[in-house]
Scaffold this active site. Sequence first.
Site, short mmCIF file in Angstrom:
data_model
loop_
_atom_site.label_atom_id
_atom_site.label_comp_id
_atom_site.label_asym_id
_atom_site.label_seq_id
_atom_site.Cartn_x
_atom_site.Cartn_y
_atom_site.Cartn_z
CG HIS A 24 -0.93 -1.28 4.95
ND1 HIS A 24 -1.03 -2.12 3.88
CD2 HIS A 24 0.19 -0.55 4.74
CE1 HIS A 24 -0.01 -1.91 3.05
NE2 HIS A 24 0.74 -0.97 3.54
CG HIS A 80 7.73 0.28 -2.07
ND1 HIS A 80 6.84 1.19 -2.58
CD2 HIS A 80 7.05 -0.41 -1.11
CE1 HIS A 80 5.67 1.04 -1.97
NE2 HIS A 80 5.78 0.09 -1.07
CD GLU A 82 3.57 1.04 2.12
OE1 GLU A 82 3.74 0.21 1.20
OE2 GLU A 82 2.56 1.03 2.88
CG ASP A 84 6.75 -0.93 4.80
OD1 ASP A 84 6.71 -0.02 3.95
OD2 ASP A 84 6.33 -2.08 4.57
CG HIS A 147 2.03 -2.40 -2.78
ND1 HIS A 147 1.20 -1.84 -1.83
CD2 HIS A 147 3.29 -2.25 -2.27
CE1 HIS A 147 1.90 -1.42 -0.80
NE2 HIS A 147 3.17 -1.66 -1.05
CG ASP A 166 6.23 -4.01 -0.15
OD1 ASP A 166 6.91 -4.45 0.80
OD2 ASP A 166 5.69 -2.90 -0.14
CE1 TYR A 194 3.69 -8.17 2.42
CE2 TYR A 194 3.35 -8.50 0.06
CZ TYR A 194 3.91 -7.79 1.10
OH TYR A 194 4.69 -6.70 0.84
CG HIS A 227 7.56 -6.93 4.24
ND1 HIS A 227 7.82 -6.14 5.33
CD2 HIS A 227 7.00 -6.13 3.31
CE1 HIS A 227 7.41 -4.90 5.07
NE2 HIS A 227 6.92 -4.86 3.86
FE LIG Z 1 4.67 -1.32 0.33
FE LIG Z 2 6.46 -3.22 2.62
#
Ligand SMILES: [Fe+2]
Ligand SMILES: [Fe+2]
Length: 395
Positions: A24, A80, A82, A84, A147, A166, A194, A227
Amino acid sequence: MKPVLLKEGIYWVGAVDWDLRYFHGPIYTTHRGTTYNSYLIADDHLTLVDAVYAPFAGELIGRIKAVADPSRIENVIVNHIETDHAGALPEIMKLAPGAKIYCSARARDGLQKHFPGAGWDYRVVKTGMELSTGRRTLTFVEAPMLHWPDSMFTYIPQEALLLPNDAFGQHLASSSRFDDEVDGHVLMEEAAKYYANILYPVSRLVLKKLAELEGMNIPVEMIAPSHGIIWRSRSSRIVEAYRRWAAGEWERKSLVVYETMWGSTMLMARAIAEGLSDQGVATKLYRISAGDYSDIIKELLEARLLVVGSSTIHRHFIASLAPFLDSLACLQPVNRIGAVFGSYGWSKGAAQAVTERLKQAGIETVPESLEVLWIPDQDDRQRCYQWGGSLAGLL
Ligand SMILES: [Fe+2]
Ligand SMILES: [Fe+2]
Ligand SMILES: Cc1cc2nc3c(=O)[nH]c(=O)nc-3n(C[C@H](O)[C@H](O)[C@H](O)COP(=O)(O)O)c2cc1C
């Protein structure tokens, strides 16, 4: 690394990013790297759950190929959007252009903005909807704001396997994939970091989601996040930790975090920390410029009391404290109290400014901050020691 079998016909096909040191942008240091986990369900209908960060698309595709021809992928689950995780999606969709993408409505909207004109075949799902892959049924559970608004979990009842993206993750690169293969202390440390840096502000939703999952009466044996390490033997350990962290439970611990120009505030900080620890409060002392504030925020998951010090510079606190204080305001730690101190020369100003920042973070401070004129002498240091000791009474 070969694909790794989780359950019969279900493989980890993700990638390990050994080099990542910031996540991030600059705000979250990942001393131990990370992984982007992607899961392949080799059932009658070949199904991929989440992709990886785009630079690792080649690794993902290589691991898929070791199990099955990627052009056979019929379903892609996007828990998700995002970058990544969805970053490598275009590469997958090139190989399997007919695949259907299962995701929440918010995820579809977001993917259309991330990949305009892609023309993918979206199938919007809601909580409770199911997708059969043959011998298995995927059940979707929306998890808005855990999130991101688009987030959802995928559950496979036949395997008691939860794929929550996540949630329950850790930034931890490893050649091992499972919790019983790595150092448990390191694993929990990264899981805590995290949670503190990503999920802290949505703690109320975490508690609600945990209650909802419990209410659904679905057995969860294995939790495979997006992750880090897969919870195979100790999944209840991370669920219980999330409950504790989200509820703002605490131990008799404190953090003293400060910045100084010429050392006066440092002398105060040391005396305060000694006062606290001599009263039996486990205390850690951090000069903000000596380390990394995303690590300090992790410590706040257990410490009830945060003591922040700065000398006054131009009627303000020293600016190197600002990223830490701003991060606290973003993260809104649950159920924490604060106290403020510092050295000054004439007008003062730092203590009040720090107090205001802590208030923005939802941290109530003790009414009396401790300020010392110029360099603390023996009496001042004794005052600091006693003030620290009196703070112990709050815990
Ligand atoms: Fe995320
Ligand atoms: Fe992630
Ligand atoms: C550039 C600079 C600006 C300062 N501005 C203020 C100020 O506005 N108000 C004040 O009370 N003291 C001010 N001071 C005095 C410091 O707060 C004082 O020297 C203090 O003892 C320094 O503590 P430290 O060694 O922990 O940094 C300033 C000092 C410096 C070097």
